[in-house]
Design an enzyme around this catalytic site. Structure first.
Site, PDB file in Angstrom:
ATOM      1  N   GLU A 286      32.283  32.472  41.344  1.00 28.40           N
ATOM      2  CA  GLU A 286      32.698  33.597  42.185  1.00 28.40           C
ATOM      3  C   GLU A 286      32.595  34.835  41.305  1.00 28.40           C
ATOM      4  O   GLU A 286      33.296  34.944  40.308  1.00 28.40           O
ATOM      5  CB  GLU A 286      34.117  33.384  42.707  1.00 28.40           C
ATOM      6  CG  GLU A 286      34.456  34.247  43.912  1.00 28.40           C
ATOM      7  CD  GLU A 286      34.857  35.656  43.530  1.00 28.40           C
ATOM      8  OE1 GLU A 286      33.971  36.545  43.592  1.00 28.40           O
ATOM      9  OE2 GLU A 286      35.997  35.870  43.159  1.00 28.40           O
ATOM     10  N   CYS A 320      38.232  41.238  43.375  1.00 27.23           N
ATOM     11  CA  CYS A 320      36.828  41.179  43.780  1.00 27.23           C
ATOM     12  C   CYS A 320      36.677  41.465  45.269  1.00 27.23           C
ATOM     13  O   CYS A 320      35.596  41.823  45.737  1.00 27.23           O
ATOM     14  CB  CYS A 320      36.224  39.833  43.425  1.00 27.23           C
ATOM     15  SG  CYS A 320      37.185  38.422  43.982  1.00 27.23           S
TER      16      CYS A 320
END
Length: 515
Positions: A286, A320
Site C-alpha cells: 500500500e 495516504c
C-alpha cells in the site's frame, strides 16, 4: 461459538469522565518515557548499543523511548527462529491461532487509553485520532481471527463417483512485515497479525519514527500466548536491513505500507529469484495516494466543506487517504472554498500529549521541511487562500493550509505531500470533474459530493480509486465495513480489513482422493 464481528466503538471525549481517564493515561505514559526497548528474537530480548530514538513530534526534545537496532546478523538469527517456529505454529488449528488474537484484543481493549496515550507521544496523534488508531488495531485482531476460522473450513468443490475433492488453505512460511509510522498501532497490528493468524511466522521491522508503540504490540501478543519465534521484532535502519529482509531467500512474503518509492523498490527486488530460493515472493504493498474530493454543482455545500476539511487536516494530513485535492464545479467553487476556510479557522493546533487539540505536529524534521517546501511551491503555482504558517521552535508544527485556483497538472496537485495542505481547482462540468480526479498516477481514495444520482452512478465505475465514498469524506475506512486499498501506483489493492486479505498469506491446495 464465535460472535459476529462488530467494530470497536470510538471514545467520546466530550464526556468529562472519558476526558479524565485519558488524561490519567497520558500521565501514566509520561512516567514511562525514556525507557530502553529490545530486539525480540525467538522470545529472547536483546539489547544493543546502537539504538533508534523516538521523540515526541510536539516536543522535539522529549525522548519517548530508545529501541535497540537490529543488524544483518540479527536478521539471520530471526529468520532461523521464524523457520523453526513455523514447523509447529503452522500445525495449530485456525481456531487455536485465532484465540491468541482474541485474547490480545481483549487485553488491548482493557488498556485502550494507555495505547492511545502512547500514540499521542510516539506519533503525535490527537486524542480522537489516537483513539481511532487503537480501535482499528483491535478491529484488525478481531476481524482477521474470524476470517481465519472461516477459511479453516476450506471451500466446497464438486465431487465425482469414487472421487472426493477438498480445497483447503495452508500457511506459506516466514515473511517480512514493514509497517508505517502514521497508523503506528493499527497498521502495525493489522499487517502483523494477518499473516500470523494464517499460520505464518513474521519478522517485523517497525518504522524508525514510531518503534515504541510497535513494541507494545509485541508485548501484548506475547502476553496473549503467542509462541516464541512466531513474531520476531527487528527494528533498525532501513538502509542497513531493509533490502536484506526483502532479498532473503527464506522470505515468502513482504507486507509493506509506505511510500511509492520504497514500495516500488520492494516490488522490483522481490521479483528476483536468488540462488537457493524455492518460492516466488508475494508482495502486498500500500503505497500512498493523491486523493480527491469532487464537489458537484448539485450538492450539499456545507457537507462538502466539512468533508474536505476533515479529510484534509485530520492527523495533519498524514494519511495516504487524506484529501489533498478539492475539485469543485465552477458554479459553487467560491462558496465551497469560503465555507472550507471558515471551518479551517476553527481548528486547534497543539501538543496532544498536553491537551485535546484537533491537530498535532507532523512526525519529524524531514516531513516538516518537505511540507514547508511544498507550501512555497504552492505559492508559485496558485494563490495561498489560508494558512501557510509553520513553527518548529518546540515541535514540528505545520498549520492547516489551503491553496486556491490551482493548475490540476501542477506539483501541488500531483505529488503526495503527506501534510495539512489542500489545493482547490475548478471544473466546468462533471466530465471535467472526473477527468481531473483521475489525472494522477495514484488510485487510492476519492469522494463525490453530489445530489445527482446519474453523476454518482457514473463515478461508481469511472472514478479510478480503490475506495470511493459518496457524500462523505475520503478518509476513515472501518475494518470489515470499507476494506481498504487502491490500485494504479497506490499499490496492490490488497483490501486490508476485507474478506480477501488473508488469501495473500495462504497457499490454496486441492487434494483429490480416489476410492
Amino acid at each position: 461459538m464465535v460472535l459476529p464481528f462488530k467494530h470497536e466503538p470510538f471514545t467520546d471525549f466530550n464526556d468529562e469522565v472519558n476526558k479524565k481517564e485519558f488524561e490519567a493515561a497520558l500521565n501514566k505514559v509520561k512516567g514511562e518515557l525514556g525507557q530502553e526497548y529490545p530486539i525480540v528474537i525467538n522470545g529472547e530480548k536483546i539489547f544493543t548499543d546502537d539504538k533508534l530514538t523516538s521523540y515526541n513530534p510536539g516536543n522535539k526534545d522529549e525522548v519517548v523511548g530508545k529501541v535497540s537496532k537490529a543488524t544483518k546478523e540479527h536478521i539471520e538469527q530471526a529468520m532461523e527462529s521464524a523457520k523453526e517456529a513455523f514447523k509447529t505454529w503452522s500445525t495449530w488449528s485456525p481456531k487455536e491461532r485465532a484465540d491468541i488474537l482474541f485474547r490480545a484484543a481483549a487485553k488491548i481493549r482493557r488498556r485502550k487509553h494507555e495505547f492511545s496515550a502512547w500514540l499521542a507521544y510516539d506519533a503525535g496523534k490527537p486524542w480522537n485520532q489516537a483513539d481511532g488508531d487503537t480501535a482499528e488495531g483491535i478491529d484488525f485482531l478481531e476481524y482477521y481471527a474470524r476470517q481465519m476460522i472461516e477459511l479453516g473450513e476450506g471451500k466446497e468443490l464438486n465431487h465425482r463417483v469414487n472421487e472426493h475433492n477438498a480445497y483447503t488453505y495452508q500457511a506459506m512460511g516466514p515473511g517480512v512485515v514493514i509497517p508505517p509510522w502514521n497508523f503506528a498501532f493499527a497498521i502495525v497490528a493489522g499487517t502483523t497479525v494477518a499473516p500470523i493468524v494464517a499460520g505464518n511466522t513474521v519478522l517485523m521491522k517497525p518504522s524508525e519514527n514510531t518503534p515504541v508503540i510497535a513494541y507494545k504490540l509485541v508485548e501484548v501478543l506475547e502476553e496473549a500466548g503467542l509462541p516464541k519465534g512466531v513474531l520476531n521484532f527487528v527494528p533498525g535502519d532501513p538502509a542497513e536491513i531493509g533490502d536484506y529482509l526483502v532479498d532473503h531467500i527464506d522470505t515468502h512474503f513482504i507486507n509493506f505500507t509506505g511510500s511509492r518509492a520504497t514500495g516500488t523498490r520492494i516490488y522490483e527486488r522481490a521479483a528476483k529469484v536468488h540462488e537457493g530460493q524455492q518460492q516466488l515472493k508475494t508482495v502486498v504493498a500500500e503505497m500512498g495516494g493523491k486523493d480527491t474530493i469532487i464537489v458537484d454543482k448539485e450538492a450539499d455545500l456545507d457537507l462538502a466543506a466539512q468533508s474536505i476539511v476533515d479529510s484534509a487536516f485530520g492527523f495533519s494530513g498524514q494519511k495516504c487517504s487524506a484529501c489533498s485535492r478539492a475539485i469543485v464545479h465552477k458554479d459553487v467553487y467560491d462558496e465551497v472554498l469560503e465555507k472550507s476556510i471558515e471551518l479551517t479557522k476553527e481548528l486547534t493546533v497543539g501538543n496532544p500529549a498536553e491537551e485535546n487539540v484537533y491537530m498535532g505536529a507532523v512526525v519529524n524534521r524531514k516531513q516538516f521541511d518537505k511540507i514547508k517546501d511544498y507550501i512555497e511551491v504552492g505559492k508559485q503555482e496558485g494563490e495561498l487562500a489560508y494558512g501557510g504558517k509553520t513553527d518548529d521552535s518546540k515541535g514540528f508544527f505545520v498549520y492547516p493550509t489551503i491553496f486556491k485556483d490551482m493548475d490540476p497538472e501542477g506539483r501541488i496537485m500531483q505529488e503526495e505531500i503527506f501534510g495539512p495542505v489542500v489545493g482547490f481547482a475548478k471544473a466546468n462540468d462533471f466530465d471535467e470533474l472526473l477527468e481531473i480526479a483521475n489525472n494522477t498516477e495514484y488510485g487510492l481514495t476519492g469522494a463525490v459530493i453530489s445530489d445527482n444520482r446519474e453523476h454518482l452512478n457514473r463515478a461508481r465505475t469511472e472514478f479510478q480509486v480503490g475506495n470511493l465514498y459518496f457524500n462523505r469524506g475520503c478518509t476513515a475506512a472501518i475494518v470489515g465495513y470499507q476494506p481498504f486499498g487502491g490500485f494504479k501506483m497506490s499499490g496492490t489493492d490488497s483490501k486490508a480489513g476485507g474478506p480477501d486479505y488473508l488469501h495473500h498469506f495462504l497457499n490454496a491446495k486441492t487434494v483429490t482422493e480416489a476410492f
